[in-house]
Design a protein around this motif. Structure first.
Motif, PDB file in Angstrom:
ATOM      1  N   THR A   1      -3.641 104.782  43.028  1.00 41.56           N
ATOM      2  CA  THR A   1      -4.079 106.490  43.013  1.00 41.56           C
ATOM      3  C   THR A   1      -5.814 106.786  42.468  1.00 41.56           C
ATOM      4  N   GLY A   2      -6.215 106.290  41.937  1.00 41.38           N
ATOM      5  CA  GLY A   2      -7.117 106.250  40.907  1.00 41.38           C
ATOM      6  C   GLY A   2      -7.066 106.849  39.613  1.00 41.38           C
ATOM      7  N   ASP A   3      -6.149 107.178  39.592  1.00 41.80           N
ATOM      8  CA  ASP A   3      -5.982 107.850  38.528  1.00 41.80           C
ATOM      9  C   ASP A   3      -6.101 107.434  37.240  1.00 41.80           C
ATOM     10  N   VAL A   4      -5.728 106.377  37.036  1.00 41.89           N
ATOM     11  CA  VAL A   4      -6.422 104.674  36.401  1.00 41.89           C
ATOM     12  C   VAL A   4      -7.158 104.597  36.745  1.00 41.89           C
ATOM     13  N   ARG A   5      -8.789 104.109  36.035  1.00 41.04           N
ATOM     14  CA  ARG A   5      -9.278 103.128  36.198  1.00 41.04           C
ATOM     15  C   ARG A   5      -9.765 102.027  35.184  1.00 41.04           C
ATOM     16  N   ILE A   6      -9.443 100.768  35.363  1.00 36.08           N
ATOM     17  CA  ILE A   6      -9.584  99.714  34.088  1.00 36.08           C
ATOM     18  C   ILE A   6     -11.239  99.163  34.965  1.00 36.08           C
ATOM     19  N   LYS A   7     -10.938  98.276  33.582  1.00 36.68           N
ATOM     20  CA  LYS A   7     -12.844  97.693  33.887  1.00 36.68           C
ATOM     21  C   LYS A   7     -12.325  96.732  32.342  1.00 36.68           C
ATOM     22  N   GLY A   8     -12.169  95.159  33.697  1.00 39.00           N
ATOM     23  CA  GLY A   8     -12.157  94.238  32.223  1.00 39.00           C
ATOM     24  C   GLY A   8     -11.322  93.104  32.857  1.00 39.00           C
ATOM     25  N   GLU A   9     -11.451  91.988  31.873  1.00 41.38           N
ATOM     26  CA  GLU A   9     -10.744  90.622  32.272  1.00 41.38           C
ATOM     27  C   GLU A   9      -9.298  90.651  32.790  1.00 41.38           C
ATOM     28  N   PRO A  10      -8.988  90.290  33.709  1.00 39.33           N
ATOM     29  CA  PRO A  10      -7.250  90.039  34.474  1.00 39.33           C
ATOM     30  C   PRO A  10      -6.722  89.615  33.647  1.00 39.33           C
ATOM     31  N   ASP A  11      -6.694  88.346  32.230  1.00 39.95           N
ATOM     32  CA  ASP A  11      -6.299  88.149  31.648  1.00 39.95           C
ATOM     33  C   ASP A  11      -6.304  88.644  30.007  1.00 39.95           C
ATOM     34  N   ALA A  12      -7.161  90.175  29.901  1.00 36.29           N
ATOM     35  CA  ALA A  12      -7.098  90.710  28.524  1.00 36.29           C
ATOM     36  C   ALA A  12      -6.309  91.865  29.449  1.00 36.29           C
ATOM     37  N   VAL A  13      -6.137  91.932  30.951  1.00 32.79           N
ATOM     38  CA  VAL A  13      -5.100  93.413  31.841  1.00 32.79           C
ATOM     39  C   VAL A  13      -4.061  92.887  31.130  1.00 32.79           C
ATOM     40  N   LEU A  14      -3.432  91.832  31.258  1.00 30.35           N
ATOM     41  CA  LEU A  14      -2.145  91.489  31.232  1.00 30.35           C
ATOM     42  C   LEU A  14      -2.070  91.326  30.045  1.00 30.35           C
ATOM     43  N   ARG A  15      -2.863  90.701  28.849  1.00 28.03           N
ATOM     44  CA  ARG A  15      -2.409  91.147  27.527  1.00 28.03           C
ATOM     45  C   ARG A  15      -1.865  92.129  26.611  1.00 28.03           C
ATOM     46  N   CYS A  16      -2.973  93.020  27.292  1.00 31.04           N
ATOM     47  CA  CYS A  16      -2.715  94.570  27.035  1.00 31.04           C
ATOM     48  C   CYS A  16      -1.610  94.981  27.189  1.00 31.04           C
ATOM     49  N   SER A  17      -1.438  94.901  28.963  1.00 29.69           N
ATOM     50  CA  SER A  17      -0.452  95.366  29.151  1.00 29.69           C
ATOM     51  C   SER A  17       1.355  95.084  28.917  1.00 29.69           C
ATOM     52  N   LEU A  18       1.693  93.818  28.784  1.00 30.49           N
ATOM     53  CA  LEU A  18       2.304  93.282  27.722  1.00 30.49           C
ATOM     54  C   LEU A  18       3.129  93.719  26.299  1.00 30.49           C
ATOM     55  N   MET A  19       1.360  94.038  25.082  1.00 22.47           N
ATOM     56  CA  MET A  19       1.426  94.476  24.389  1.00 22.47           C
ATOM     57  C   MET A  19       1.929  96.125  24.028  1.00 22.47           C
ATOM     58  N   LEU A  20       2.169  96.046  25.593  1.00 22.77           N
ATOM     59  CA  LEU A  20       2.020  98.442  25.534  1.00 22.77           C
ATOM     60  C   LEU A  20       3.649  98.395  26.423  1.00 22.77           C
ATOM     61  N   GLY A  21       4.041  97.526  26.630  1.00 22.23           N
ATOM     62  CA  GLY A  21       5.181  97.511  27.562  1.00 22.23           C
ATOM     63  C   GLY A  21       5.396  98.406  28.631  1.00 22.23           C
TER      64      GLY A  21
ATOM     65  N   VAL B   1     -16.702 101.152  21.425  1.00 24.00           N
ATOM     66  CA  VAL B   1     -16.756  99.922  21.016  1.00 24.00           C
ATOM     67  C   VAL B   1     -17.387  99.432  21.355  1.00 24.00           C
ATOM     68  N   ASP B   2     -18.671  98.232  20.883  1.00 23.47           N
ATOM     69  CA  ASP B   2     -19.652  98.079  22.212  1.00 23.47           C
ATOM     70  C   ASP B   2     -18.528  97.125  22.693  1.00 23.47           C
ATOM     71  N   GLU B   3     -18.644  96.300  23.934  1.00 25.67           N
ATOM     72  CA  GLU B   3     -18.238  94.944  24.194  1.00 25.67           C
ATOM     73  C   GLU B   3     -16.909  94.837  24.083  1.00 25.67           C
ATOM     74  N   PRO B   4     -15.490  95.728  24.844  1.00 26.05           N
ATOM     75  CA  PRO B   4     -14.843  95.468  24.506  1.00 26.05           C
ATOM     76  C   PRO B   4     -13.944  94.885  25.792  1.00 26.05           C
ATOM     77  N   ALA B   5     -12.737  94.143  25.236  1.00 26.82           N
ATOM     78  CA  ALA B   5     -12.396  93.283  26.634  1.00 26.82           C
ATOM     79  C   ALA B   5     -11.999  94.098  27.531  1.00 26.82           C
TER      80      ALA B   5
END
Length: 214
Positions: free
Chosen positions: A192-212, A162-166
């Motif tokens: 540990t680097g097993d998961v790599r995340i790129k995005g705004e901190p608020d988007a990270v929090l929203r997605c993490s909450l939605m996935l439990g 997808v282009d320009e994901p949050a």
């Protein structure tokens, strides 16, 4: 009645169709998308061609699976879910979510596929935590890429980039499942680097909450 339960009960009637070994895993593969016989056989190691043929025949006869021709190959058949088969999506996702809690380190050497992450993330959705902000989250799991779209309080899933994901999350399939099963915390995986995340901190929090995951 053969192997049927012979009970006047909806659960028993459903299990008459999908209760035998391997049947729901065939359905799982077709929930990811239509597939050829050889593709199903490859993605279900251990089932054997005769048993797969039997399961596909039974599911087709019961109206759960349909066959279609493959353009340019008159002999090949593509298997997909009928409308009745697609109705199994939420029950299967619910069962997958329930089953995550039973996974432990002894299961980690088992077969794992990136496509299963596509279903795993659907199973992990916490409906009460769907953001009220329209977002697109991209997941790159091993060699597969899929997306979660949040629009007007609803969640939609698509395969591909997808282009320009949050938010973009990258990891391998086993790490993704270990995090979903609670065997590895997201913070440990990131450290540990097993998961790599790129995005705004608020988007990270929203997605993490939605996935439990928080």
């Amino acid at each position: 009645m053969g192997r049927e339960y012979g009970q006047f009960c909806g659960l028993a009637a459903g299990l008459d169709i999908i209760g035998e070994r391997w049947t729901l895993l065939v359905v799982r593969e077709l929930l990811i998308g239509p597939a050829r016989f050889n593709g199903l056989l490859q993605n279900l190691p251990g089932i054997g061609p005769n048993l797969l043929t039997d399961r596909l025949r039974m599911l087709t006869e019961r109206g759960v699976v349909k066959q279609s021709s493959v353009a340019g190959d008159g002999r090949a058949r593509l298997y997909g879910l009928t409308e009745a088969g697609e109705e199994l999506r939420f029950p299967v996702l619910g069962l997958a979510r329930w089953g995550l809690s039973f996974l432990d380190s002894s299961d980690a050497d088992g077969e794992s596929r990136a496509e299963w992450g596509f279903l795993a993330v659907q199973a992990m959705i916490v409906r009460d935590e769907i953001p009220d902000v329209d977002d697109v989250y991209e997941f790159k799991v091993s060699d597969e890429t899929f997306q979660i779209h949040v629009r007007d309080g609803e969640v939609f899933f698509e395969r591909g980039a997808v282009d320009e994901p949050a938010l973009t999350i990258e990891c391998d399939a086993k790490t993704f499942i270990r995090v979903g099963a609670g065997m590895l915390s997201p913070f440990q995986a990131i450290a540990t680097g097993d998961v790599r995340i790129k995005g705004e901190p608020d988007a990270v929090l929203r997605c993490s909450l939605m996935l439990g995951l928080v």
